[in-house]
Design a protein around this motif. Structure first.
Motif, PDB file in Angstrom:
ATOM      1  N   ARG A  69       0.827  -1.199   0.000  1.00 10.16           N
ATOM      2  CA  ARG A  69       0.000   0.000   0.000  1.00 10.16           C
ATOM      3  C   ARG A  69       0.860   1.247   0.000  1.00 10.16           C
ATOM      4  N   PRO A  70       0.418   2.335  -0.637  1.00  8.98           N
ATOM      5  CA  PRO A  70      -0.845   2.472  -1.356  1.00  8.98           C
ATOM      6  C   PRO A  70      -0.771   1.861  -2.747  1.00  8.98           C
ATOM      7  N   VAL A  71      -1.904   1.787  -3.424  1.00  7.10           N
ATOM      8  CA  VAL A  71      -1.923   1.294  -4.796  1.00  7.10           C
ATOM      9  C   VAL A  71      -1.389   2.383  -5.724  1.00  7.10           C
ATOM     10  N   ALA A  72      -0.995   1.969  -6.926  1.00  3.73           N
ATOM     11  CA  ALA A  72      -0.516   2.928  -7.918  1.00  3.73           C
ATOM     12  C   ALA A  72      -1.631   3.891  -8.300  1.00  3.73           C
ATOM     13  N   SER A  73      -1.281   5.167  -8.451  1.00  3.33           N
ATOM     14  CA  SER A  73      -2.262   6.192  -8.812  1.00  3.33           C
ATOM     15  C   SER A  73      -1.526   7.381  -9.417  1.00  3.33           C
ATOM     16  N   ARG A  74      -2.263   8.390  -9.780  1.00  3.38           N
ATOM     17  CA  ARG A  74      -1.642   9.609 -10.303  1.00  3.38           C
ATOM     18  C   ARG A  74      -0.699  10.223  -9.267  1.00  3.38           C
ATOM     19  N   HIS A  75      -0.999  10.011  -7.985  1.00  2.00           N
ATOM     20  CA  HIS A  75      -0.208  10.613  -6.911  1.00  2.00           C
ATOM     21  C   HIS A  75       0.834   9.649  -6.333  1.00  2.00           C
ATOM     22  N   HIS A  76       0.741   8.381  -6.670  1.00  2.00           N
ATOM     23  CA  HIS A  76       1.721   7.397  -6.191  1.00  2.00           C
ATOM     24  C   HIS A  76       2.352   6.747  -7.416  1.00  2.00           C
ATOM     25  N   ASP A  77       3.446   7.348  -7.863  1.00  2.00           N
ATOM     26  CA  ASP A  77       4.073   6.974  -9.124  1.00  2.00           C
ATOM     27  C   ASP A  77       5.487   6.468  -8.862  1.00  2.00           C
ATOM     28  N   PHE A  78       5.938   5.515  -9.645  1.00  2.00           N
ATOM     29  CA  PHE A  78       7.287   4.958  -9.492  1.00  2.00           C
ATOM     30  C   PHE A  78       7.599   4.130 -10.723  1.00  2.00           C
ATOM     31  N   GLY A  79       8.861   3.706 -10.854  1.00  2.00           N
ATOM     32  CA  GLY A  79       9.266   2.912 -12.006  1.00  2.00           C
ATOM     33  C   GLY A  79      10.193   1.784 -11.612  1.00  2.00           C
ATOM     34  N   TYR A  80      10.936   1.286 -12.597  1.00  3.26           N
ATOM     35  CA  TYR A  80      11.843   0.172 -12.356  1.00  3.26           C
ATOM     36  C   TYR A  80      12.831   0.477 -11.229  1.00  3.26           C
ATOM     37  N   ALA A  81      13.302   1.717 -11.139  1.00  2.86           N
ATOM     38  CA  ALA A  81      14.344   2.048 -10.164  1.00  2.86           C
ATOM     39  C   ALA A  81      13.875   1.810  -8.736  1.00  2.86           C
ATOM     40  N   VAL A  82      12.663   2.225  -8.413  1.00  2.04           N
ATOM     41  CA  VAL A  82      12.148   2.036  -7.052  1.00  2.04           C
ATOM     42  C   VAL A  82      11.992   0.548  -6.746  1.00  2.04           C
ATOM     43  N   VAL A  83      11.471  -0.211  -7.702  1.00  5.71           N
ATOM     44  CA  VAL A  83      11.302  -1.647  -7.477  1.00  5.71           C
ATOM     45  C   VAL A  83      12.663  -2.307  -7.232  1.00  5.71           C
ATOM     46  N   SER A  84      13.661  -1.952  -8.047  1.00  8.77           N
ATOM     47  CA  SER A  84      14.994  -2.527  -7.917  1.00  8.77           C
ATOM     48  C   SER A  84      15.719  -2.039  -6.672  1.00  8.77           C
ATOM     49  N   GLY A 199      15.903   9.877 -11.371  1.00  8.38           N
ATOM     50  CA  GLY A 199      16.100  11.312 -11.296  1.00  8.38           C
ATOM     51  C   GLY A 199      16.447  11.876 -12.658  1.00  8.38           C
ATOM     52  N   ASP A 200      17.585  12.581 -12.735  1.00  7.00           N
ATOM     53  CA  ASP A 200      18.017  13.167 -14.007  1.00  7.00           C
ATOM     54  C   ASP A 200      18.694  12.150 -14.920  1.00  7.00           C
ATOM     55  N   GLU A 201      19.027  10.977 -14.384  1.00 11.56           N
ATOM     56  CA  GLU A 201      19.691   9.948 -15.176  1.00 11.56           C
ATOM     57  C   GLU A 201      18.629   9.070 -15.843  1.00 11.56           C
ATOM     58  N   VAL A 202      18.639   9.048 -17.166  1.00  5.89           N
ATOM     59  CA  VAL A 202      17.698   8.234 -17.937  1.00  5.89           C
ATOM     60  C   VAL A 202      18.524   7.420 -18.925  1.00  5.89           C
ATOM     61  N   THR A 203      18.812   6.180 -18.574  1.00  5.79           N
ATOM     62  CA  THR A 203      19.704   5.370 -19.399  1.00  5.79           C
ATOM     63  C   THR A 203      19.471   3.891 -19.157  1.00  5.79           C
ATOM     64  N   GLU A 204      19.916   3.066 -20.101  1.00  5.52           N
ATOM     65  CA  GLU A 204      19.853   1.623 -19.902  1.00  5.52           C
ATOM     66  C   GLU A 204      21.043   1.187 -19.057  1.00  5.52           C
TER      67      GLU A 204
END
Length: 285
Positions: A69-84, A199-204
């Motif tokens: 919790r909480p579930v994903a929403s417009r206000h609770h956003d994240f991507g691969y980085a947070v999961v990893s 953050g500012d780093e967007v790369t593979e």
């Protein structure tokens, strides 16, 4: 699976680490990373089967999935980085404390395999082996119906951008997911590069730096991760020792036919196969 501890994430979210205890000194421990939208409870039969082989399992729901919790929403956003960086790293830390001195391996199902690779490429976690089960790249060129797959993934991304999250729990694919993760995943499907936003780093990540034994399992009856998709993911592992296997339910073994999900609920001898490979892969020397 039994509750082990809770993980508090930097965003204020919370998830729980659960597991099945097994084995002893020298026996491997698996950190199981689930598929997109699949709660960890679904993997209970597989974890129990690994335990019968002397392999302990720890796993945690990814943010917005299962009991987290909480579930994903417009206000609770994240991507691969947070999961990893938070969920996977936190679960590994729990494994190191709970099973001090025992070798660790990742078992990643589908999306979970992608996250495992992101983690291994960006962290010195000491995880000694990786099993990819039904885990491939969503890159459209790896699928038989290429144009259809490309259209589907990009439409999914557009819906997510408009709604602020992907309502997969209502539409039957992937569960409820945040827009950043879906944006990264859809880019992966379009370009073939798993570009992670930190953050500012967007790369593979530099996946070629991963230097552990890898078992890549292509499952029977699995249109979500056909061999071309699996190859497109494992081709990124230029520095790893990758073994490919095709798995189906053996003749005479009871249970439904394997597909992208069935193996987790009805593992049969497949769990023995995975446990045996992990035990061999993490053995010193």
């Amino acid at each position: 699976m039994e509750h082990v501890t809770d993980l508090d994430l930097s965003s204020g979210a919370r998830t729980s680490v659960v597991g099945v205890d097994a084995g002893g000194e020298g026996d491997p421990v698996v950190v199981l990373l689930p598929a997109l939208g699949v709660a960890v409870g679904y993997y209970g039969p597989f974890a129990a089967a690994l335990a019968r082989e002397g392999v302990a399992t720890l796993t945690a729901d990814f943010p917005g999935q299962g009991t987290s919790r909480p579930v994903a929403s417009r206000h609770h956003d994240f991507g691969y980085a947070v999961v990893s960086d938070e969920v996977v790293a936190g679960t590994v830390a729990v494994a190191r404390e709970r099973y001090a001195g025992r070798p660790l391996a990742f078992v990643g199902h589908s999306f979970g395999g992608q996250v495992a690779m992101v983690h291994l490429a960006t962290h010195s976690s000491g995880v000694a082996a990786l099993v990819l089960i039904g885990s491939g790249s969503p890159y459209w060129r790896g699928f038989p119906q290429r144009v259809k797959l490309l259209a589907q993934t990009q439409t999914l991304s557009a819906v997510t951008a408009l709604r602020g999250h992907w309502p997969g729990h209502r539409l039957g694919f992937g569960g409820r997911q945040p827009r950043r993760l879906i944006r990264e995943w859809a880019r992966f499907a379009r370009r073939g590069a798993l570009v992670v936003e930190r953050g500012d780093e967007v790369t593979e990540p530099d996946f070629a730096r991963i230097d552990v034994p890898v078992l890549a399992v292509t499952l029977d009856n699995d249109p979500l991760a056909p061999r071309g998709s699996v190859d497109n993911l494992t081709d990124k592992l230029a520095g790893a020792r990758v073994e490919h296997r095709f798995s189906t339910r053996p003749d005479g073994e009871e249970g439904p036919a394997f597909d992208h999900f069935v193996w987790a609920r009805h593992p049969g001898g497949f769990a023995r196969e995975v446990a045996g490979w992990v035990r061999s892969a993490v053995r010193p020397g």
